[in-house]
Scaffold this motif. Structure first.
Motif, mmCIF file in Angstrom:
data_model
loop_
_atom_site.group_PDB
_atom_site.id
_atom_site.type_symbol
_atom_site.label_atom_id
_atom_site.label_comp_id
_atom_site.label_asym_id
_atom_site.label_seq_id
_atom_site.Cartn_x
_atom_site.Cartn_y
_atom_site.Cartn_z
ATOM 1 N N PRO A 14 6.040 6.189 -16.716
ATOM 2 C CA PRO A 14 4.914 6.901 -17.343
ATOM 3 C C PRO A 14 4.096 7.651 -16.305
ATOM 4 C CG PRO A 14 5.123 4.714 -18.259
ATOM 5 C CD PRO A 14 6.090 4.781 -17.118
ATOM 6 N N GLY A 15 3.733 8.883 -16.661
ATOM 7 C CA GLY A 15 3.009 9.735 -15.736
ATOM 8 C C GLY A 15 3.898 10.597 -14.870
ATOM 9 N N SER A 17 7.494 13.086 -14.090
ATOM 10 C CA SER A 17 7.949 14.401 -14.531
ATOM 11 C C SER A 17 9.474 14.462 -14.591
ATOM 12 C CB SER A 17 7.455 15.490 -13.571
ATOM 13 O OG SER A 17 6.047 15.541 -13.543
ATOM 14 N N ARG A 66 1.171 19.560 -21.359
ATOM 15 C CA ARG A 66 2.011 18.705 -20.518
ATOM 16 C C ARG A 66 3.397 19.294 -20.299
ATOM 17 N NH1 ARG A 66 3.519 13.835 -22.270
ATOM 18 N NH2 ARG A 66 3.446 14.384 -24.498
ATOM 19 N N ASN A 83 5.719 17.152 -17.772
ATOM 20 C CA ASN A 83 4.821 16.450 -16.861
ATOM 21 C C ASN A 83 3.999 15.418 -17.626
ATOM 22 O OD1 ASN A 83 5.676 18.165 -14.751
ATOM 23 N ND2 ASN A 83 4.082 19.664 -15.242
ATOM 24 N N SER A 84 3.407 14.506 -16.877
ATOM 25 C CA SER A 84 2.543 13.471 -17.474
ATOM 26 C C SER A 84 3.245 12.787 -18.644
ATOM 27 C CB SER A 84 1.216 14.092 -17.939
ATOM 28 O OG SER A 84 0.549 14.713 -16.867
ATOM 29 N N LYS A 86 4.861 10.284 -21.278
ATOM 30 C CA LYS A 86 4.371 9.072 -21.930
ATOM 31 C C LYS A 86 5.550 8.337 -22.569
ATOM 32 C CE LYS A 86 0.143 11.552 -23.265
ATOM 33 N NZ LYS A 86 -0.715 11.966 -24.408
ATOM 34 N N ASP A 89 7.272 9.892 -25.464
ATOM 35 C CA ASP A 89 8.160 11.039 -25.240
ATOM 36 C C ASP A 89 9.630 10.609 -25.169
ATOM 37 O OD1 ASP A 89 5.690 12.293 -22.988
ATOM 38 O OD2 ASP A 89 6.082 13.004 -25.026
#
Length: 121
Positions: A14-15, A17, A66, A83-84, A86, A89
């Motif tokens: 998480p967080g 890319s 994101r 990016n970012s 979660k 996703d």
């Protein structure tokens, strides 16, 4: 006649890319829209991002700010920079292209085989 080949999926925390790529090849005269969809287990396939041949883009609300979609018309490729990331996703991501074929004078939608993106610690 037309193939869409995706690459770039994988496991990320998480967080983090990831960058997905999709290349179209075969009997292609021109490509109108190119898009990324995703399908999580037990859910319907949903549109993530779409880009026109002129570069206009649209995103699902859940990924705005994101994810960034881009394309190279000369190479018939589309990319998705994520990016970012979660946990929500996590899904199989599919490339879609609306391709005009001069032999048939028709626009046909094609799908890639899908690439798994897993966001987990």
């Amino acid at each position: 006649q037309v193939q869409l080949v995706e690459s770039g999926g994988g496991l990320v925390q998480p967080g983090g890319s990831l960058r997905l790529s999709c290349a179209a090849s075969g009997s292609i005269f021109s490509i109108n829209f190119m898009a990324w969809y995703r399908q999580a287990p037990g859910k319907e396939r949903e549109l993530v991002a779409i880009i026109s041949s002129g570069g206009s883009t649209n995103y699902a609300d859940s990924v705005k700010g994101r994810f960034t979609v881009s394309r190279d018309n000369a190479k018939n490729t589309v990319n998705l920079q994520m990016n970012s990331l979660k946990s929500e996703d996590t899904a199989v991501y599919y490339c879609n292209a609306q391709i005009y074929q001069i032999a048939t004078r028709k626009t046909v939608g094609y799908w890639g085989q899908g690439t798994q993106v897993t966001v987990s610690s």
